[in-house]
Design an enzyme around this catalytic site. Structure first.
Site, PDB file in Angstrom:
ATOM      1  N   LYS A  30      -2.017  -0.485   7.923  1.00 15.26           N
ATOM      2  CA  LYS A  30      -3.432  -0.842   8.023  1.00 15.26           C
ATOM      3  C   LYS A  30      -3.669  -2.026   8.951  1.00 15.26           C
ATOM      4  O   LYS A  30      -4.570  -2.009   9.773  1.00 15.26           O
ATOM      5  CB  LYS A  30      -4.003  -1.147   6.638  1.00 15.26           C
ATOM      6  CG  LYS A  30      -5.478  -1.480   6.648  1.00 15.26           C
ATOM      7  CD  LYS A  30      -6.023  -1.664   5.264  1.00 15.26           C
ATOM      8  CE  LYS A  30      -7.515  -1.970   5.319  1.00 15.26           C
ATOM      9  NZ  LYS A  30      -8.073  -2.124   3.972  1.00 15.26           N
ATOM     10  N   ARG A  83       0.859  -1.183   0.000  1.00 16.03           N
ATOM     11  CA  ARG A  83       0.000   0.000   0.000  1.00 16.03           C
ATOM     12  C   ARG A  83       0.896   1.234   0.000  1.00 16.03           C
ATOM     13  O   ARG A  83       2.003   1.216   0.517  1.00 16.03           O
ATOM     14  CB  ARG A  83      -0.884   0.019   1.248  1.00 16.03           C
ATOM     15  CG  ARG A  83      -1.919  -1.067   1.282  1.00 16.03           C
ATOM     16  CD  ARG A  83      -2.720  -1.015   2.593  1.00 16.03           C
ATOM     17  NE  ARG A  83      -3.648  -2.116   2.652  1.00 16.03           N
ATOM     18  CZ  ARG A  83      -3.356  -3.323   3.157  1.00 16.03           C
ATOM     19  NH1 ARG A  83      -2.156  -3.555   3.669  1.00 16.03           N
ATOM     20  NH2 ARG A  83      -4.256  -4.276   3.164  1.00 16.03           N
ATOM     21  N   TYR A 121     -11.144  -7.652  -5.816  1.00 19.55           N
ATOM     22  CA  TYR A 121     -10.140  -6.603  -5.697  1.00 19.55           C
ATOM     23  C   TYR A 121      -9.337  -6.431  -6.977  1.00 19.55           C
ATOM     24  O   TYR A 121      -9.065  -5.319  -7.415  1.00 19.55           O
ATOM     25  CB  TYR A 121      -9.222  -6.939  -4.524  1.00 19.55           C
ATOM     26  CG  TYR A 121      -8.169  -5.921  -4.219  1.00 19.55           C
ATOM     27  CD1 TYR A 121      -8.470  -4.784  -3.476  1.00 19.55           C
ATOM     28  CD2 TYR A 121      -6.860  -6.084  -4.637  1.00 19.55           C
ATOM     29  CE1 TYR A 121      -7.509  -3.846  -3.175  1.00 19.55           C
ATOM     30  CE2 TYR A 121      -5.885  -5.151  -4.339  1.00 19.55           C
ATOM     31  CZ  TYR A 121      -6.222  -4.031  -3.611  1.00 19.55           C
ATOM     32  OH  TYR A 121      -5.261  -3.101  -3.316  1.00 19.55           O
ATOM     33  N   HIS A 163      -3.299   3.243  -5.461  1.00 15.25           N
ATOM     34  CA  HIS A 163      -3.764   1.875  -5.209  1.00 15.25           C
ATOM     35  C   HIS A 163      -3.756   1.032  -6.489  1.00 15.25           C
ATOM     36  O   HIS A 163      -3.779  -0.198  -6.424  1.00 15.25           O
ATOM     37  CB  HIS A 163      -5.159   1.911  -4.589  1.00 15.25           C
ATOM     38  CG  HIS A 163      -5.369   0.859  -3.568  1.00 15.25           C
ATOM     39  ND1 HIS A 163      -4.620   0.768  -2.406  1.00 15.25           N
ATOM     40  CD2 HIS A 163      -6.219  -0.185  -3.544  1.00 15.25           C
ATOM     41  CE1 HIS A 163      -5.016  -0.276  -1.720  1.00 15.25           C
ATOM     42  NE2 HIS A 163      -5.984  -0.872  -2.377  1.00 15.25           N
ATOM     43  N   ARG A 197      -1.004  -1.586  -6.484  1.00 16.20           N
ATOM     44  CA  ARG A 197      -1.269  -2.777  -5.680  1.00 16.20           C
ATOM     45  C   ARG A 197      -2.230  -3.715  -6.401  1.00 16.20           C
ATOM     46  O   ARG A 197      -2.030  -4.933  -6.418  1.00 16.20           O
ATOM     47  CB  ARG A 197      -1.833  -2.340  -4.324  1.00 16.20           C
ATOM     48  CG  ARG A 197      -2.065  -3.454  -3.349  1.00 16.20           C
ATOM     49  CD  ARG A 197      -2.361  -2.848  -1.977  1.00 16.20           C
ATOM     50  NE  ARG A 197      -3.122  -3.731  -1.133  1.00 16.20           N
ATOM     51  CZ  ARG A 197      -2.603  -4.692  -0.385  1.00 16.20           C
ATOM     52  NH1 ARG A 197      -1.293  -4.886  -0.379  1.00 16.20           N
ATOM     53  NH2 ARG A 197      -3.370  -5.444   0.365  1.00 16.20           N
ATOM     54  N   HIS A 207      -5.676 -10.403   2.355  1.00 16.89           N
ATOM     55  CA  HIS A 207      -7.121 -10.351   2.230  1.00 16.89           C
ATOM     56  C   HIS A 207      -7.764 -11.461   3.060  1.00 16.89           C
ATOM     57  O   HIS A 207      -7.127 -12.476   3.348  1.00 16.89           O
ATOM     58  CB  HIS A 207      -7.541 -10.496   0.770  1.00 16.89           C
ATOM     59  CG  HIS A 207      -7.286  -9.280  -0.042  1.00 16.89           C
ATOM     60  ND1 HIS A 207      -7.241  -9.294  -1.411  1.00 16.89           N
ATOM     61  CD2 HIS A 207      -7.058  -7.992   0.307  1.00 16.89           C
ATOM     62  CE1 HIS A 207      -7.008  -8.081  -1.866  1.00 16.89           C
ATOM     63  NE2 HIS A 207      -6.882  -7.275  -0.832  1.00 16.89           N
TER      64      HIS A 207
END
Length: 161
Positions: A38, A6, A144, A109, A112, A135
């Site tokens: 995160k 990220r 995603y 993003h 990623r 995830h």
């Protein structure tokens, strides 16, 4: 793009995290340890040849290689002791994409998601990609990276064993 990190984690990397101090000449480490902002999980990240080559080229073109406590991507503000902000990273990536002929917006993003998608296209099992991206399930990972039900249905229809 070669790490799947990220942007908040990329911007927290210091020069000393990637430069191997045991060599006289500039040498980029093969692995770095980061604590994801995160998830707060420690992650061991392999820097592949492309990433290491780009980092070496980047650091060679600056005096950063000698400033191990400085951010890898320093801001002009604060004499380079602070990292650029997320908005600045977005602006730089978007500008580079447009200069490369990519018309749509490219965000931080996007790197990623592209990492995950390219792994999927290379045949890496979705559960491994799930693990790499931290995830909660393979379905989250597929959504995603933009793999739709229609695409998976088409693959099954084409199988016909």
């Amino acid at each position: 793009i070669n790490t799947g990190l990220r942007i908040s984690d990329i911007l927290s990397i210091k020069v000393g995290d990637v430069v191997d101090p045991t060599f006289r000449r500039l040498r980029i480490k093969e692995r770095i340890l980061i604590v994801e902002k995160k998830t707060k999980k420690t992650r061991d990240v392999l820097l592949n040849d492309s990433a290491r080559h780009a980092l070496k080229k980047y650091l060679t073109s600056s005096d950063l290689q000698y400033k191990e406590h400085f951010p890898l991507f320093p801001s002009r503000i604060g004499g380079g002791r602070m990292s650029i902000q997320r908005v600045r990273a977005w602006t730089l990536l978007n500008t580079a994409a447009k200069q490369s002929g990519i018309r749509e917006n490219v965000g931080t993003h996007t790197m990623r998601k592209t990492y995950g998608y390219q792994l999927y296209q290379a045949g890496v099992d979705v559960t491994r990609i799930q693990n790499m991206l931290n995830h909660s399930s393979p379905n989250v990972t597929l959504r995603y990276i933009g793999i739709t039900r229609d695409e998976t249905d088409a693959a099954v229809r084409a199988l016909n064993l």
